[in-house]
Design a protein around this motif. Structure first.
Motif, mmCIF file in Angstrom:
data_model
loop_
_atom_site.group_PDB
_atom_site.id
_atom_site.type_symbol
_atom_site.label_atom_id
_atom_site.label_comp_id
_atom_site.label_asym_id
_atom_site.label_seq_id
_atom_site.Cartn_x
_atom_site.Cartn_y
_atom_site.Cartn_z
ATOM 1 N N HIS A 234 46.600 48.372 31.794
ATOM 2 C CA HIS A 234 45.394 47.942 32.509
ATOM 3 C C HIS A 234 45.696 46.644 33.244
ATOM 4 C CE1 HIS A 234 41.089 47.519 33.398
ATOM 5 N NE2 HIS A 234 41.288 46.232 33.217
ATOM 6 N N HIS A 235 45.369 46.624 34.546
ATOM 7 C CA HIS A 235 45.538 45.433 35.369
ATOM 8 C C HIS A 235 44.155 44.821 35.612
ATOM 9 C CE1 HIS A 235 49.774 46.377 36.447
ATOM 10 N NE2 HIS A 235 49.354 47.624 36.306
ATOM 11 N N PHE A 236 43.921 43.660 35.044
ATOM 12 C CA PHE A 236 42.657 42.964 35.275
ATOM 13 C C PHE A 236 42.631 42.420 36.701
ATOM 14 C CE2 PHE A 236 42.991 42.915 30.709
ATOM 15 C CZ PHE A 236 41.679 42.983 30.254
ATOM 16 N N ASP A 237 41.440 42.336 37.281
ATOM 17 C CA ASP A 237 41.340 41.693 38.592
ATOM 18 C C ASP A 237 41.317 40.177 38.398
ATOM 19 O OD1 ASP A 237 38.725 40.971 37.855
ATOM 20 O OD2 ASP A 237 37.835 42.675 38.899
ATOM 21 N N GLN A 238 41.388 39.445 39.492
ATOM 22 C CA GLN A 238 41.452 37.991 39.405
ATOM 23 C C GLN A 238 40.210 37.407 38.748
ATOM 24 O OE1 GLN A 238 42.673 35.635 42.735
ATOM 25 N NE2 GLN A 238 44.313 37.019 43.334
ATOM 26 N N GLN A 239 39.042 37.996 39.010
ATOM 27 C CA GLN A 239 37.805 37.455 38.448
ATOM 28 C C GLN A 239 37.814 37.538 36.924
ATOM 29 O OE1 GLN A 239 34.227 39.492 39.654
ATOM 30 N NE2 GLN A 239 32.888 37.838 38.967
ATOM 31 N N ASP A 240 38.175 38.707 36.382
ATOM 32 C CA ASP A 240 38.231 38.860 34.928
ATOM 33 C C ASP A 240 39.300 37.962 34.316
ATOM 34 O OD1 ASP A 240 36.157 40.663 34.668
ATOM 35 O OD2 ASP A 240 37.431 42.429 34.838
ATOM 36 N N SER A 241 40.428 37.836 35.003
ATOM 37 C CA SER A 241 41.502 36.989 34.504
ATOM 38 C C SER A 241 41.068 35.524 34.445
ATOM 39 C CB SER A 241 42.748 37.139 35.391
ATOM 40 O OG SER A 241 43.190 38.490 35.431
ATOM 41 N N THR A 242 40.352 35.087 35.467
ATOM 42 C CA THR A 242 39.852 33.706 35.494
ATOM 43 C C THR A 242 38.823 33.490 34.393
ATOM 44 O OG1 THR A 242 40.243 33.566 37.873
ATOM 45 C CG2 THR A 242 38.715 31.973 36.918
ATOM 46 N N LYS A 243 37.946 34.463 34.176
ATOM 47 C CA LYS A 243 36.943 34.349 33.115
ATOM 48 C C LYS A 243 37.591 34.159 31.746
ATOM 49 C CE LYS A 243 33.064 37.016 35.072
ATOM 50 N NZ LYS A 243 32.265 38.248 34.915
ATOM 51 N N LEU A 244 38.694 34.871 31.518
ATOM 52 C CA LEU A 244 39.382 34.743 30.231
ATOM 53 C C LEU A 244 39.896 33.322 30.047
ATOM 54 C CD1 LEU A 244 40.683 35.965 27.663
ATOM 55 C CD2 LEU A 244 42.689 36.465 29.072
ATOM 56 N N ARG A 245 40.504 32.760 31.078
ATOM 57 C CA ARG A 245 41.015 31.391 30.974
ATOM 58 C C ARG A 245 39.885 30.409 30.676
ATOM 59 N NH1 ARG A 245 44.016 32.904 35.639
ATOM 60 N NH2 ARG A 245 42.635 31.637 36.966
ATOM 61 N N HIS A 246 38.765 30.573 31.370
ATOM 62 C CA HIS A 246 37.626 29.669 31.170
ATOM 63 C C HIS A 246 37.005 29.853 29.783
ATOM 64 C CE1 HIS A 246 36.937 29.151 35.787
ATOM 65 N NE2 HIS A 246 38.026 28.545 35.346
ATOM 66 N N ALA A 247 36.956 31.099 29.311
ATOM 67 C CA ALA A 247 36.379 31.355 27.985
ATOM 68 C C ALA A 247 37.202 30.672 26.896
ATOM 69 C CB ALA A 247 36.304 32.858 27.735
ATOM 70 N N ALA A 248 38.537 30.762 26.993
ATOM 71 C CA ALA A 248 39.387 30.095 26.010
ATOM 72 C C ALA A 248 39.201 28.583 26.061
ATOM 73 C CB ALA A 248 40.851 30.465 26.268
ATOM 74 N N LYS A 249 39.068 28.056 27.271
ATOM 75 C CA LYS A 249 38.904 26.614 27.430
ATOM 76 C C LYS A 249 37.598 26.151 26.805
ATOM 77 C CE LYS A 249 39.463 23.091 31.031
ATOM 78 N NZ LYS A 249 39.675 22.869 32.474
ATOM 79 N N ARG A 250 36.531 26.903 27.017
ATOM 80 C CA ARG A 250 35.229 26.501 26.471
ATOM 81 C C ARG A 250 35.229 26.528 24.943
ATOM 82 N NH1 ARG A 250 33.520 29.703 30.896
ATOM 83 N NH2 ARG A 250 32.562 28.435 32.536
ATOM 84 N N GLN A 251 35.948 27.478 24.379
ATOM 85 C CA GLN A 251 35.971 27.582 22.920
ATOM 86 C C GLN A 251 37.054 26.715 22.288
ATOM 87 O OE1 GLN A 251 34.752 31.408 21.091
ATOM 88 N NE2 GLN A 251 35.428 32.303 23.024
ATOM 89 N N ARG A 252 37.781 25.985 23.149
ATOM 90 C CA ARG A 252 38.822 25.081 22.667
ATOM 91 C C ARG A 252 39.877 25.815 21.858
ATOM 92 N NH1 ARG A 252 34.953 19.957 20.879
ATOM 93 N NH2 ARG A 252 34.184 19.479 22.974
ATOM 94 N N VAL A 253 40.267 26.973 22.356
ATOM 95 C CA VAL A 253 41.363 27.738 21.779
ATOM 96 C C VAL A 253 42.303 28.104 22.924
ATOM 97 C CG1 VAL A 253 39.940 28.673 19.918
ATOM 98 C CG2 VAL A 253 40.150 29.963 22.068
ATOM 99 N N THR A 254 43.459 28.626 22.578
ATOM 100 C CA THR A 254 44.370 29.083 23.620
ATOM 101 C C THR A 254 43.979 30.485 24.076
ATOM 102 O OG1 THR A 254 45.940 30.142 22.118
ATOM 103 C CG2 THR A 254 46.220 27.768 22.514
#
Length: 468
Positions: A234-254
């Motif tokens: 499965h290839h995520f689009d850029q929007q979903d990929s960016t959301k994942l990065r932001h979600a990890a940042k908000r939860q203070r996890v990698t």
């Protein structure tokens, strides 16, 4: 031809050893290999445009000349295994869409052949390249080092005026590839930190992780599945990929913590859907981790890697937030205490036991449920030009990349994660005798859904600075 001559000017083969002893990890991968499930990894690459055969063959030969283990066979001498370095003769299958036969992938038998193979399939306006490599030769980071060199070399063949150079490799680092680079003082310092890991070793030995699904375990002498490798992606689009990065940042996890948490949740859900009877059995993830020191990033392709293991049961999945918190804390402890050394220490100890590594490589019962490897960003520092974030390689543009880890007896599924052109890709390599294509697609869909749901849920909150 000019490129090949240039490469040989920079690498004096007369100064390179003709043999190397296998490291502990290389020997483990050699013994794990079987006709039933070869210990080989793959990288699948899709290009816009048609690869030029003459340029590709020349670039492949020049690239392989730089990496001794990718042009070696394994010989046994006085009970020990050694690499026998040979001339670079790349194995390349080249076919057109109109050809009746598709490329076939079988076991790479290191006793009689080199551990690297290329298969190119051309369509009317695009190309697909499959890179197959034996895990005894190198790890995932190393093969992408090789692939990047190949892409640069190919670009130089297509455009003789291209202002690029292939990064240097330090052949002297080959002899040190299996060393941890520890002084007596640093060894004692790390060992003192790892006393906490003894509990984890005891848990590893006493817990009995379960297969992903119930199935007849293949005999090592069984034939390779005709659909090898069986892969869904499965290839995520850029929007979903960016959301994942932001979600990890908000939860203070990698990002890795978040992916591992969602993978555990999906595995538990999948097992329930497959009517697994003991849904509260232990699930174990094996996670490869790089052991490279700074200077070793200039080494030729090799395995400079260890593994860590995470265990969870279905009851741990009842509270996803607590699951994520616990996994993040455990991964932080592993990094802080450098517990990634424990697996390498165990291989060293097993080599002193007669047939110890061979028994470890071919266990009688399940030792790992699933492999999860994250190769992070690919080609991040490439000098090649980009078109919408994708590498321009001479007359072709690299559109997509899929990293495909190996599977093994008792180990029915392996997940590979990579980032390219700001998009995340997940692959699932499965044993079709245990996990059908439909079941594999269902499992991957569950993983993707879990990732999207956790990313969407967190995207509604306010951004929190990432912890240092």
């Amino acid at each position: 031809m000019l490129l090949i001559q240039f490469i040989h000017l920079k690498i004096d083969n007369s100064l390179m050893p003709s043999t190397y002893p296998l490291t502990h990890f290389e020997e483990l991968m050699l013994h794990q290999d079987s006709t039933s499930l070869p210990t080989t990894c793959f990288v699948r690459m899709r290009f816009h445009g048609r690869l030029d055969e003459a340029a590709f063959r020349s670039a492949a030969r020049a690239t392989i000349a730089r990496h001794p283990l990718l042009r070696s066979t394994v010989q046994q001498q006085r009970g020990r295994y050694r690499w026998q370095v040979e001339q670079p003769t790349p194995q390349i299958t080249w076919c057109e869409t109109s050809d009746s036969e598709r490329p076939q992938f079988d076991r790479l038998d290191l006793k009689v052949q080199h551990g690297l193979k290329f298969a190119v399939r051309l369509n009317q306006s695009d190309s697909e390249l499959m890179v197959q490599f034996h895990h005894a030769c190198c790890d995932g980071l190393a093969i992408f080092q090789v692939i990047h060199e190949l892409l640069v070399a190919y670009t130089m063949q297509i455009d003789q005026d291209a202002d690029y150079s292939i990064p240097d490799v330090d052949q002297s680092l080959m002899a040190d590839r299996g060393s941890l680079g520890l002084t007596t003082r640093s060894f004692l310092r790390i060992a003192s930190r790892q006393t906490v890991g003894l509990r984890g070793v005891w848990q590893f030995l006493t817990r009995k992780p379960e297969h992903l699904v119930s199935h007849r375990v293949a005999d090592p002498t069984d034939p390779t599945p005709p659909t090898f490798p069986a892969v869904v992606a499965h290839h995520f689009d850029q929007q979903d990929s960016t959301k994942l990065r932001h979600a990890a940042k908000r939860q203070r996890v990698t990002q890795n913590d978040l992916l591992i948490s969602n993978l555990f949740l999906a595995l538990s859900e999948f097992r329930r859907s497959q009517n697994v009877t003991n849904t509260n059995g232990w699930l174990r993830l094996m996670i490869p981790v790089s052991m490279r020191r700074k200077q070793q990033y200039q080494a030729p392709a090799a395995n400079i890697v260890s593994s860590v293991f995470l265990d969870r049961r279905s009851g741990d999945m009842d509270e996803p937030d607590q699951l994520l918190k616990g996994l993040s804390e455990e991964m932080s402890l592993i990094k802080r205490r450098q517990l990634n050394y424990l697996f390498i220490y165990s291989l060293w100890a097993q080599r002193w036991v007669p047939r110890g590594l061979k028994r470890t490589a071919r266990p009688k019962r399940c030792q790992t449920t699933v492999v999860f490897t994250n190769l992070s960003r690919l080609f991040a520092r490439s000098p090649l030009p980009r078109r919408e974030g994708r590498l321009q390689c001479g007359n072709v543009v690299l559109d997509e990349v899929e990293a495909i880890p190996p599977i093994a007896r008792h180990l029915n599924a392996a997940f590979g994660v990579s980032w390219y052109a700001k998009r995340m890709t997940i692959t699932l390599h499965h044993d079709p005798r245990a996990v059908s294509t439909q079941a594999a697609e269902d499992l991957l869909d569950m993983v993707v859904r879990r990732i999207r749901e956790s990313s969407d849920r967190e995207s509604m909150g306010e951004e929190i600075p990432e912890r240092g």
